[in-house]
Design a protein around this motif. Structure first.
Motif, PDB file in Angstrom:
ATOM      1  N   PHE A   1     -25.443  17.692  45.829  1.00 40.12           N
ATOM      2  CA  PHE A   1     -24.466  18.467  45.057  1.00 40.12           C
ATOM      3  C   PHE A   1     -25.047  18.906  43.716  1.00 40.12           C
ATOM      4  N   ILE A   2     -25.864  18.063  43.083  1.00 44.25           N
ATOM      5  CA  ILE A   2     -26.508  18.471  41.822  1.00 44.25           C
ATOM      6  C   ILE A   2     -27.374  19.700  42.049  1.00 44.25           C
ATOM      7  N   ALA A   3     -28.142  19.691  43.139  1.00 40.66           N
ATOM      8  CA  ALA A   3     -28.976  20.849  43.454  1.00 40.66           C
ATOM      9  C   ALA A   3     -28.131  22.104  43.655  1.00 40.66           C
ATOM     10  N   GLY A   4     -26.965  21.943  44.308  1.00 37.96           N
ATOM     11  CA  GLY A   4     -26.095  23.095  44.506  1.00 37.96           C
ATOM     12  C   GLY A   4     -25.467  23.588  43.225  1.00 37.96           C
ATOM     13  N   LEU A   5     -25.084  22.683  42.334  1.00 39.45           N
ATOM     14  CA  LEU A   5     -24.421  23.082  41.089  1.00 39.45           C
ATOM     15  C   LEU A   5     -25.387  23.734  40.103  1.00 39.45           C
ATOM     16  N   VAL A   6     -26.608  23.196  40.003  1.00 34.72           N
ATOM     17  CA  VAL A   6     -27.544  23.771  39.032  1.00 34.72           C
ATOM     18  C   VAL A   6     -28.078  25.126  39.497  1.00 34.72           C
ATOM     19  N   SER A   7     -27.900  25.444  40.786  1.00 33.33           N
ATOM     20  CA  SER A   7     -28.356  26.748  41.276  1.00 33.33           C
ATOM     21  C   SER A   7     -27.340  27.859  41.004  1.00 33.33           C
ATOM     22  N   ILE A   8     -26.149  27.515  40.509  1.00 33.07           N
ATOM     23  CA  ILE A   8     -25.139  28.528  40.187  1.00 33.07           C
ATOM     24  C   ILE A   8     -25.552  29.229  38.893  1.00 33.07           C
ATOM     25  N   PRO A   9     -25.675  30.543  38.908  1.00 29.17           N
ATOM     26  CA  PRO A   9     -26.092  31.256  37.688  1.00 29.17           C
ATOM     27  C   PRO A   9     -25.127  31.018  36.527  1.00 29.17           C
ATOM     28  N   GLY A  10     -25.688  30.880  35.334  1.00 29.43           N
ATOM     29  CA  GLY A  10     -24.875  30.631  34.154  1.00 29.43           C
ATOM     30  C   GLY A  10     -23.961  31.780  33.781  1.00 29.43           C
ATOM     31  N   GLU A  11     -24.262  32.999  34.284  1.00 24.61           N
ATOM     32  CA  GLU A  11     -23.423  34.152  33.955  1.00 24.61           C
ATOM     33  C   GLU A  11     -21.991  33.979  34.449  1.00 24.61           C
ATOM     34  N   TYR A  12     -21.830  33.257  35.554  1.00 24.23           N
ATOM     35  CA  TYR A  12     -20.487  33.048  36.081  1.00 24.23           C
ATOM     36  C   TYR A  12     -19.641  32.223  35.103  1.00 24.23           C
ATOM     37  N   TYR A  13     -20.255  31.173  34.555  1.00 20.51           N
ATOM     38  CA  TYR A  13     -19.528  30.346  33.599  1.00 20.51           C
ATOM     39  C   TYR A  13     -19.216  31.120  32.313  1.00 20.51           C
ATOM     40  N   GLU A  14     -20.159  31.969  31.887  1.00 20.09           N
ATOM     41  CA  GLU A  14     -19.931  32.763  30.685  1.00 20.09           C
ATOM     42  C   GLU A  14     -18.797  33.755  30.895  1.00 20.09           C
ATOM     43  N   ALA A  15     -18.777  34.374  32.088  1.00 16.93           N
ATOM     44  CA  ALA A  15     -17.690  35.316  32.392  1.00 16.93           C
ATOM     45  C   ALA A  15     -16.350  34.601  32.455  1.00 16.93           C
ATOM     46  N   ALA A  16     -16.334  33.393  33.038  1.00 14.65           N
ATOM     47  CA  ALA A  16     -15.087  32.635  33.105  1.00 14.65           C
ATOM     48  C   ALA A  16     -14.604  32.248  31.712  1.00 14.65           C
ATOM     49  N   ALA A  17     -15.545  31.879  30.833  1.00 13.05           N
ATOM     50  CA  ALA A  17     -15.158  31.520  29.466  1.00 13.05           C
ATOM     51  C   ALA A  17     -14.592  32.717  28.725  1.00 13.05           C
ATOM     52  N   LEU A  18     -15.187  33.894  28.936  1.00  9.56           N
ATOM     53  CA  LEU A  18     -14.676  35.099  28.291  1.00  9.56           C
ATOM     54  C   LEU A  18     -13.287  35.467  28.792  1.00  9.56           C
ATOM     55  N   ASP A  19     -13.025  35.158  30.063  1.00 10.58           N
ATOM     56  CA  ASP A  19     -11.706  35.465  30.623  1.00 10.58           C
ATOM     57  C   ASP A  19     -10.666  34.404  30.268  1.00 10.58           C
ATOM     58  N   GLY A  20     -11.082  33.361  29.554  1.00  8.38           N
ATOM     59  CA  GLY A  20     -10.147  32.322  29.139  1.00  8.38           C
ATOM     60  C   GLY A  20      -9.830  31.304  30.211  1.00  8.38           C
ATOM     61  N   ALA A  21     -10.715  31.126  31.191  1.00  6.42           N
ATOM     62  CA  ALA A  21     -10.462  30.156  32.263  1.00  6.42           C
ATOM     63  C   ALA A  21     -10.617  28.737  31.727  1.00  6.42           C
ATOM     64  N   ASN A  22      -9.710  27.855  32.156  1.00  4.56           N
ATOM     65  CA  ASN A  22      -9.836  26.454  31.769  1.00  4.56           C
ATOM     66  C   ASN A  22     -10.772  25.734  32.749  1.00  4.56           C
ATOM     67  N   LYS A  23     -10.956  24.426  32.561  1.00  6.13           N
ATOM     68  CA  LYS A  23     -11.917  23.682  33.382  1.00  6.13           C
ATOM     69  C   LYS A  23     -11.502  23.640  34.849  1.00  6.13           C
ATOM     70  N   TRP A  24     -10.199  23.469  35.105  1.00  6.87           N
ATOM     71  CA  TRP A  24      -9.740  23.439  36.492  1.00  6.87           C
ATOM     72  C   TRP A  24      -9.963  24.783  37.176  1.00  6.87           C
ATOM     73  N   GLN A  25      -9.667  25.882  36.493  1.00  6.87           N
ATOM     74  CA  GLN A  25      -9.882  27.210  37.075  1.00  6.87           C
ATOM     75  C   GLN A  25     -11.362  27.483  37.309  1.00  6.87           C
ATOM     76  N   THR A  26     -12.211  27.019  36.390  1.00  4.20           N
ATOM     77  CA  THR A  26     -13.648  27.188  36.574  1.00  4.20           C
ATOM     78  C   THR A  26     -14.134  26.407  37.798  1.00  4.20           C
ATOM     79  N   PHE A  27     -13.618  25.193  37.951  1.00  2.00           N
ATOM     80  CA  PHE A  27     -14.007  24.377  39.107  1.00  2.00           C
ATOM     81  C   PHE A  27     -13.527  25.013  40.404  1.00  2.00           C
TER      82      PHE A  27
END
Length: 305
Positions: A190-216
């Motif tokens: 699972f660590i290998a799968g999570l670290v392969s997710i591009p950081g741009e997705y998290y940045e876009a979610a943060a800009l859209d105001g997503a909380n931790k549950w929505q990001t997950f």
């Protein structure tokens, strides 16, 4: 095309047309011969032989054809049916909790915490230890009278149960140890799968105001499906084929309470019922195939969706 170009290309086109088609070389396929021979000798041939001997009453020197009698006996024996039921329960519990705990630990160990690398090593370490060694160690720790677990519970006024001596708890106690041993591998995948997710997705979610549950739910969970499919497949196959840890801790006891299909097969072989134990191996092989083939296809379709 101009006349000059056509004239220049004419001889080349004519030469190409007159040249015989190049045959596809068979040379690369020669490298498959040795692996195919090894696979046939060590997998296909023993599998076919097992299917044959499951219809016989055999010993080390003779074999008598008896048809389906071994399979009739298998499904009439209460101990064998108990082992089949326990195998399914054990596989579902161990694989399900390895997925849940592995994903949770992977999220923790990919976050910003102290000593992240050390904690990853600690969690993965039980995977490297022998199942027999772990089984013997936890047999001592779970001793109802002198074990460390019950002694610790006794200091706070709690009477510890018979982890491995109570028929209602024995199978689940071994499953807990199996989960503790195998969750490290699930966590690493699972660590290998999570670290392969591009950081741009998290940045876009943060800009859209997503909380931790929505990001997950919308990013981490969907994009970790390949890792989840691998963990489910490996854990479920391992649960269905589990033997060494159960044998080291309970030998299928007390009675038949913690017997799984593999331990029942081994007991039949020890008793000299070679044909019956071979039929049990075939049933186990078919059980794994029947469950895992559609499950793998479903996981692959869900991953592609």
């Amino acid at each position: 095309m101009t006349q000059a170009t056509a004239a220049a290309a004419g001889p080349l086109a004519h030469a190409a047309a007159g040249r015989p088609a190049r045959k596809k070389s068979t040379y690369p396929y020669y490298f498959l011969l040795l692996p195919a021979l090894i696979y046939f000798i060590f997998f296909i041939l023993p599998t076919l032989t097992s299917f044959y001997y499951s219809f016989t009453r055999w010993d080390l020197f003779t074999a008598e054809w008896i048809g389906l009698d071994n399979y009739r006996t298998f499904f009439q024996e209460q101990a064998l049916l108990t082992g089949l039921k326990n195998t399914l329960i054990y596989a579902v519990i161990t694989s399900g909790l390895k997925v849940v705990l592995g994903l949770g630990l992977a999220m923790l160990l990919t976050s910003k915490i102290i000593a992240k690398g050390y904690l990853r090593s600690v969690i993965f370490f039980p995977v490297l230890v022998s199942s027999i060694g772990i089984g013997l160690t936890f047999t001592i720790l779970m001793n109802p009278e002198r074990g460390l677990i019950n002694s610790t519970l006794g200091t706070i006024g709690i009477g510890g149960p018979g982890w491995l001596t109570d028929p209602n708890l024995a199978l689940y106690s071994v499953a807990i140890v199996d989960i503790w041993k195998g969750v490290g591998l699930a966590t690493v995948i699972f660590i290998a799968g999570l670290v392969s997710i591009p950081g741009e997705y998290y940045e876009a979610a943060a800009l859209d105001g997503a909380n931790k549950w929505q990001t997950f739910r919308n990013i981490m969970l969907p994009l970790s499906r390949p890792a989840m499919a691998s963990v489910i497949t490996l854990s479920f196959i391992g649960g269905l084929r589990s033997f060494d840890l159960i044998w080291a801790m309970t030998k299928g006891g007390p009675g038949f309470a913690s017997d799984v299909l593999a331990s029942v097969i081994y007991k039949q072989y020890q008793a000299g019922f070679y044909g019956l134990s071979t039929a049990g191996n075939v049933v186990l092989f078919l059980l794994v195939t029947i469950i895992m083939v559609p499950l793998t296809r479903w996981l692959n379709r869900a991953q592609e969706a």
